[in-house]
Design an enzyme around this catalytic site. Structure first.
Site, PDB file in Angstrom:
ATOM      1  N   ASP A 261       0.853  -1.186   0.000  1.00  0.00           N
ATOM      2  CA  ASP A 261       0.000   0.000   0.000  1.00  0.00           C
ATOM      3  C   ASP A 261       0.886   1.233   0.000  1.00  0.00           C
ATOM      4  O   ASP A 261       2.013   1.205   0.518  1.00  0.00           O
ATOM      5  CB  ASP A 261      -0.890   0.041   1.247  1.00  0.00           C
ATOM      6  CG  ASP A 261      -1.911  -1.074   1.283  1.00  0.00           C
ATOM      7  OD1 ASP A 261      -2.325  -1.536   0.201  1.00  0.00           O
ATOM      8  OD2 ASP A 261      -2.291  -1.488   2.395  1.00  0.00           O
ATOM      9  N   ASP A 284      -1.212  -2.186  -4.512  1.00  0.00           N
ATOM     10  CA  ASP A 284      -2.493  -2.349  -3.822  1.00  0.00           C
ATOM     11  C   ASP A 284      -3.070  -0.965  -3.527  1.00  0.00           C
ATOM     12  O   ASP A 284      -3.036  -0.092  -4.390  1.00  0.00           O
ATOM     13  CB  ASP A 284      -2.298  -3.185  -2.564  1.00  0.00           C
ATOM     14  CG  ASP A 284      -3.582  -3.857  -2.074  1.00  0.00           C
ATOM     15  OD1 ASP A 284      -4.659  -3.576  -2.641  1.00  0.00           O
ATOM     16  OD2 ASP A 284      -3.522  -4.652  -1.124  1.00  0.00           O
ATOM     17  N   ASP A 288      -5.366   2.936   2.343  1.00  0.00           N
ATOM     18  CA  ASP A 288      -6.237   1.944   2.969  1.00  0.00           C
ATOM     19  C   ASP A 288      -6.321   2.220   4.463  1.00  0.00           C
ATOM     20  O   ASP A 288      -5.294   2.445   5.130  1.00  0.00           O
ATOM     21  CB  ASP A 288      -5.707   0.528   2.739  1.00  0.00           C
ATOM     22  CG  ASP A 288      -6.013   0.015   1.339  1.00  0.00           C
ATOM     23  OD1 ASP A 288      -6.579   0.781   0.533  1.00  0.00           O
ATOM     24  OD2 ASP A 288      -5.670  -1.143   1.039  1.00  0.00           O
ATOM     25  N   ARG A 341     -13.027   1.662  -5.609  1.00  0.00           N
ATOM     26  CA  ARG A 341     -12.728   1.990  -4.214  1.00  0.00           C
ATOM     27  C   ARG A 341     -12.436   3.485  -4.039  1.00  0.00           C
ATOM     28  O   ARG A 341     -11.335   3.874  -3.707  1.00  0.00           O
ATOM     29  CB  ARG A 341     -11.573   1.151  -3.673  1.00  0.00           C
ATOM     30  CG  ARG A 341     -11.818  -0.339  -3.741  1.00  0.00           C
ATOM     31  CD  ARG A 341     -10.688  -1.131  -3.119  1.00  0.00           C
ATOM     32  NE  ARG A 341     -10.957  -2.567  -3.206  1.00  0.00           N
ATOM     33  CZ  ARG A 341     -10.142  -3.521  -2.762  1.00  0.00           C
ATOM     34  NH1 ARG A 341      -8.996  -3.182  -2.182  1.00  0.00           N
ATOM     35  NH2 ARG A 341     -10.461  -4.789  -2.889  1.00  0.00           N
TER      36      ARG A 341
END
Length: 449
Positions: A261, A284, A288, A341
């Protein structure tokens, strides 16, 4: 039949939703009241040629129950095709919804919610006119809806117009506020080893990043840090991990080609501000946030050349840690031809998504799942066929209230349910102006920290 995936509305679909009300500090969809024993709210939150999406909330007005089944009948040949948060079966016109293992208990005054997709014959889609809960009639009727999604704003709506808010706004102002390193001494770093050492220090500090730093893995960030990029500062190949730490500010950095991330906030981290960064082509998540983290603002960032932008809540099975947390504000971000997302939300309520610019997102904009509550307001959706919806993949639907958004060449989205009220003040830019405001100000290099 038990089904786990919500059908995505096509751009050509005509969405419908219940009229929404703001009652007692909660944004809600229109309800239908039953007599003593139970109350049922039935809403058609999306309807298109041959199909529809409905959501049902049961309120138990009697003694507590440890399991439940809700029955109703359709009068126009509708058929349930898939469902979430309940096992739904149909025999002829009669439909039975039964609780799953995790939502059978409903105390007095408590609620349980589930949703489903169905088919209809395109001539009429009337709502059921009676329900029974464990054999007891809920006799107050229903409130079917066919109007486009609407929301009555709070009694005192946020002011609109004026200069864009570029200082700290949103959830990171709560819980005592977010100050990072404050007035602590400044350290300038130009190498990965120096950066890792500065981030991992137990002392409050202001860290200035200069030049292009190449690194790998995830660098741990301790509490009370302000991390500022000088002009052109770039982090290539690695990301920042904020785990069970508090009071961190990250601004004016470009993250590129990260291997995990870019920024990972987890394990009850609190009071984090992620502002004016650029995220370009990583593995990724760009940002997050998960595992009980709270009081976070993500603002004025640009995400580009990337798939999974911003995840909020990592798994469906983490309710015990996440419910009551994951309160995040996303504002004035530029999701530049990214896929999905933006954010994808589990459990957090209220999550505030306002004044963001969505440009040609090929998957979807916002997804509310697992009983989350997401307020989507004042955003600009440009060429986005699925701007927002409820439920995603195997995750059940959350609530989503949408208001004052601007759509250009985009679908109409899917809204429904209720969202807790926003506790902080903010200025809402007119949605039609968000494109120019955000593209003119989002991303690294747009501030002089």
């Amino acid at each position: 039949m038990l089904a786990t995936r919500r059908a995505t509305l096509l751009a050509t679909a005509t969405a419908t939703a219940g009229a929404a009300l703001f009652v007692g500090g909660v944004l809600t969809a229109g309800t239908a009241h039953a007599a003593a024993g139970c109350q049922v709210n039935y809403s058609v939150d999306g309807q298109w040629s041959g199909g529809f999406t409905s959501n049902i909330t049961i309120t138990n007005l009697g003694d507590p129950v440890s399991s439940w089944n809700l029955r109703w009948s359709y009068s126009a040949g509708q058929q349930v095709s898939s469902a979430w948060n309940a096992t739904v079966t149909q025999n002829g016109s009669q439909v039975t919804a039964t609780n799953l293992s995790y939502n059978g208990n409903i105390g007095t005054g408590g609620t349980a919610s589930f949703g489903f997709n169905g088919t209809w014959n395109n001539s009429s889609n009337p709502a059921p006119n009676s329900f029974t809960l464990n054999g007891v009639a809920c006799t107050g009727g229903t409130a079917p809806t066919t109007a486009p999604p609407t929301t009555v704003p709070p009694t005192t709506p946020p002011p609109t117009g004026g200069p864009p808010q570029t200082g700290l706004v949103g959830w990171a102002t709560q819980n005592g506020g977010t100050t990072g390193g404050g007035n602590a001494s400044t350290t300038t770093v130009t190498s990965s080893s120096a950066l890792s050492s500065a981030l991992g220090s137990s002392s409050a500090s202001v860290i200035r990043v200069s030049g292009n730093i190449s690194c790998s893995g995830m660098l741990s960030v301790k509490s009370n840090k302000t991390i500022l990029g000088n002009s052109g500062a770039t982090i290539t190949g690695c990301g920042f991990n904020i785990s069970n730490e508090n009071n961190v500010i990250i601004r004016n950095l470009t993250f590129r080609n990260w291997g995990d991330d870019a920024i990972n906030v987890q394990e009850s981290a609190k009071n984090i501000w992620i502002d004016h960064n650029t995220f370009d082509h990583g593995y990724d998540g760009a940002v997050d946030i998960k595992r009980g983290s709270d009081f976070i603002t993500v603002s004025w960032n640009r995400v580009m050349n990337h798939n999974k932008s911003m995840l909020l809540g990592h798994s469906d099975g983490n309710a015990s840690q996440d419910v009551g947390h994951l309160r995040v504000t996303y504002h004035h971000n530029w999701f530049d031809a990214t896929t999905q997302r933006h954010p994808r939300v589990r459990f957090g309520n209220p999550v505030h998504v306002y004044n963001n610019y969505y440009y040609k997102n090929s998957g979807y904009g916002v997804a509310s799942t697992m009983n989350a509550g997401v307020l989507v307001e004042g955003n600009y959706f440009d060429g986005v066929s699925d701007p927002f919806h409820r439920g995603e993949g195997s995750s059940g639907a959350g609530s989503l209230v949408a208001r004052n958004n601007h759509f250009v060449g985009s679908g109409s989205g899917q809204a429904g349910g209720s969202v807790n009220s926003i506790p902080y003040s903010y200025t809402l830019d007119a949605a039609s102006s968000v494109k120019s405001i955000v593209t003119g100000g989002a991303g690294a290099g747009r501030i002089n920290p």
